[in-house]
Write a protein that holds these residues in place. Structure first.
Motif, PDB file in Angstrom:
ATOM      1  N   PHE A 176       0.831  -1.210   0.000  1.00 26.11           N
ATOM      2  CA  PHE A 176       0.000   0.000   0.000  1.00 26.11           C
ATOM      3  C   PHE A 176       0.860   1.253   0.000  1.00 26.11           C
ATOM      4  O   PHE A 176       2.024   1.243   0.394  1.00 26.11           O
ATOM      5  N   MET A 177       0.248   2.319  -0.481  1.00 24.47           N
ATOM      6  CA  MET A 177       0.867   3.634  -0.506  1.00 24.47           C
ATOM      7  C   MET A 177       0.264   4.479   0.619  1.00 24.47           C
ATOM      8  O   MET A 177      -0.930   4.444   0.873  1.00 24.47           O
ATOM      9  N   TYR A 178       1.149   5.243   1.312  1.00 26.34           N
ATOM     10  CA  TYR A 178       0.687   6.098   2.409  1.00 26.34           C
ATOM     11  C   TYR A 178       1.748   7.162   2.644  1.00 26.34           C
ATOM     12  O   TYR A 178       2.855   7.105   2.109  1.00 26.34           O
ATOM     13  N   ASN A 179       1.445   8.135   3.492  1.00 28.49           N
ATOM     14  CA  ASN A 179       2.352   9.236   3.790  1.00 28.49           C
ATOM     15  C   ASN A 179       3.683   8.758   4.345  1.00 28.49           C
ATOM     16  O   ASN A 179       3.765   7.750   5.058  1.00 28.49           O
ATOM     17  N   SER A 180       4.699   9.547   4.087  1.00 29.05           N
ATOM     18  CA  SER A 180       5.953   9.427   4.819  1.00 29.05           C
ATOM     19  C   SER A 180       5.904  10.429   5.979  1.00 29.05           C
ATOM     20  O   SER A 180       4.949  11.174   6.119  1.00 29.05           O
ATOM     21  N   GLY A 181       6.928  10.417   6.813  1.00 28.35           N
ATOM     22  CA  GLY A 181       6.999  11.401   7.893  1.00 28.35           C
ATOM     23  C   GLY A 181       6.162  11.067   9.102  1.00 28.35           C
ATOM     24  O   GLY A 181       5.998   9.906   9.466  1.00 28.35           O
ATOM     25  N   SER A 182       5.593  12.100   9.723  1.00 29.83           N
ATOM     26  CA  SER A 182       4.936  11.917  11.015  1.00 29.83           C
ATOM     27  C   SER A 182       3.718  11.010  10.926  1.00 29.83           C
ATOM     28  O   SER A 182       3.441  10.246  11.863  1.00 29.83           O
ATOM     29  N   LEU A 183       2.967  11.057   9.835  1.00 25.07           N
ATOM     30  CA  LEU A 183       1.816  10.162   9.716  1.00 25.07           C
ATOM     31  C   LEU A 183       2.255   8.707   9.572  1.00 25.07           C
ATOM     32  O   LEU A 183       1.559   7.790  10.007  1.00 25.07           O
ATOM     33  N   PHE A 184       3.397   8.492   8.962  1.00 25.11           N
ATOM     34  CA  PHE A 184       3.953   7.135   8.871  1.00 25.11           C
ATOM     35  C   PHE A 184       4.236   6.566  10.256  1.00 25.11           C
ATOM     36  O   PHE A 184       3.911   5.416  10.554  1.00 25.11           O
ATOM     37  N   THR A 185       4.831   7.375  11.126  1.00 18.65           N
ATOM     38  CA  THR A 185       5.172   6.868  12.459  1.00 18.65           C
ATOM     39  C   THR A 185       3.930   6.485  13.252  1.00 18.65           C
ATOM     40  O   THR A 185       3.986   5.615  14.123  1.00 18.65           O
ATOM     41  N   ALA A 186       2.796   7.121  12.929  1.00 18.65           N
ATOM     42  CA  ALA A 186       1.548   6.801  13.630  1.00 18.65           C
ATOM     43  C   ALA A 186       1.014   5.420  13.246  1.00 18.65           C
ATOM     44  O   ALA A 186       0.104   4.900  13.905  1.00 18.65           O
ATOM     45  N   LEU A 187       1.570   4.808  12.209  1.00 22.32           N
ATOM     46  CA  LEU A 187       1.132   3.464  11.795  1.00 22.32           C
ATOM     47  C   LEU A 187       1.751   2.352  12.644  1.00 22.32           C
ATOM     48  O   LEU A 187       1.469   1.181  12.409  1.00 22.32           O
ATOM     49  N   LYS A 188       2.593   2.724  13.609  1.00 21.36           N
ATOM     50  CA  LYS A 188       3.308   1.737  14.430  1.00 21.36           C
ATOM     51  C   LYS A 188       4.064   0.766  13.518  1.00 21.36           C
ATOM     52  O   LYS A 188       3.799  -0.445  13.495  1.00 21.36           O
TER      53      LYS A 188
END
Length: 427
Positions: A87-99
């Protein structure tokens, strides 16, 4: 994030354009992307190019919503073990929220890792492990400028704020508006503050870390306060277009392209708007990073691309197939497929990838900042802390309603509320 629907690629669900599973022809893997035009075109372009080059593996694209709804669906599907194969998703701070350490497959052992841009890698890493590869090119934040005006007045691209303001004085004396602002689209008022972050980081390398921990503040950190002061200086010097309060992005672009104004603080994604609003004028537009105090540290603030990730629920033959696809995304062939699918807004972050020869000049102007390593991620890729009221505050500063110091203190209060809602320690 900077502005909904214009830059940030986030969000997941619904709208399946294919199915996943094993078929008689081999392994079919599902690839989840958001449903924005640019993201979907890029995802389809990658899938089609990969499928044409590979046998035994077929990539089919699924779509998901953008924005907060999509964010929630991505997190839900990861937590319930129902995520697509890749899947494709944000890098950066939103990525870290994915655990990521709990939910994603680390990619450190893959042969292409050394070809990825170092700055980008920092935005898709956690616990010393790398989890993503770039989905598209970077976007720059800085100054779009009219090269014809510069040539007419004999100006050079500035590398310091003092030189930038001196250019503005020369431009105003020539009867041309030095700086376009478009506060009817309030999000655009943030650009000087946000694009200044490379200069903040150059002066205080640990600012993002200290800011996230609640120890560094805009009002009390001199380098960060300057971001608001620069916005105020441009207004107070009388350098803005007269209709800055009532102008929208499209009209601002036309002011710039027609040579009625010389500079526009903006993101390079606006190149698409230039092409639609001022056909035939693209050759007159260039781009440079927002200057700081030290010419030797001149560099670009970058909005990093989204990334492609692999959930831990992808195993066995599927994982082998996904690894082949992710390696393709992180290759020159992958970059070429993405460039063919949609116009890049900035350089690709994979070694060996190059921009198309016919890409617009402002995009080409970004490349030296990457070749030299003179770039930094925007703060929102390094910290989850961004107050919701920034664009209203920067409109006030840029309009002469509120002074920079007062605005920085007000913004510190704004981010404090948001950090407390996120449960961050130190706030």
């Amino acid at each position: 994030m900077l502005t909904a629907g214009l830059l940030v690629l986030s969000g997941c669900s619904a709208g399946d354009l294919g199915s996943s599973g094993d078929s008689g022809a081999g392994t079919t893997i599902s690839f989840l992307a958001d449903n924005s035009d640019a993201s979907l075109s890029t995802a389809k372009g990658l899938a089609d190019a990969f499928n044409a080059r590979n046998t035994g593996v077929t990539v089919k694209v699924e779509t998901r919503p953008q924005g907060g709804e999509g964010d929630n669906i991505v997190k839900t599907r990861l937590s319930t073990g129902d995520m697509a194969d890749v899947f494709m998703y944000n890098s950066g701070s939103l990525f870290t929220a994915l655990k990521p350490e709990q939910n994603l497959v680390a990619l450190d052992d893959q042969p292409y890792v050394g070809d990825l841009d170092a700055t980008f890698k920092s935005t898709v890493s956690a616990g010393g492990k790398l989890y993503g590869v770039p989905f598209g090119g970077a976007t720059g934040g800085g100054i779009l400028y009219n090269k014809a005006v510069y040539a007419k007045l004999g100006l050079q691209v500035p590398k310091t704020w003092a030189d930038f303001m001196a250019n503005n004085a020369r431009i105003k004396a020539a009867g041309i508006a030095p700086v376009v602002q478009t506060y009817q689209d309030t999000w655009t008022s943030q650009l000087i503050v946000l694009a200044d972050f490379h200069n903040v980081a150059a002066a205080q390398p640990d600012f993002a870390e200290q800011y996230t921990a609640g120890k560094a503040k805009y009002a009390t950190t001199p380098a960060a306060l300057k971001s608001f002061q620069r916005l105020q200086e441009v207004h107070d010097a009388g350098y803005l277009t007269t209709d800055f309060a009532s102008t929208k992005l499209e009209a601002g672009i036309k002011h710039l392209a027609d040579g009625e104004a010389a500079h526009y603080p903006m993101l390079t994604f606006a190149v698409g708007t230039i092409q639609s609003q001022a056909p035939g004028k693209m050759q007159d537009i260039g781009f440079f990073a927002l200057p700081g105090d030290d010419a030797g540290k001149n560099g670009l603030t970058v909005w990093e691309p989204a990334a492609v990730y692999v959930p831990k629920t992808t195993t066995g033959k599927k994982l082998d197939a996904v690894r082949r696809f992710v390696a393709f995304v992180a290759s020159k062939d992958g970059c070429d497929a993405m460039a063919k699918a949609t116009t890049p807004f900035g350089p690709f972050l994979v070694k060996g990838c190059s921009l198309p020869a016919d890409v617009a000049a402002p995009i080409k102007d970004m490349q030296p900042y990457f070749d030299s390593g003179a770039n930094s991620p925007a703060l929102e890729f390094l910290s989850p802390v961004k107050g919701p009221s920034l664009e209203q505050i920067t409109v006030e500063v840029g309009s002469g309603i509120r002074k920079a110091a007062d605005a920085a203190a007000l913004y510190d209060q704004d981010v404090r509320k948001q950090a407390q809602q996120l449960g961050l320690p130190g706030w």
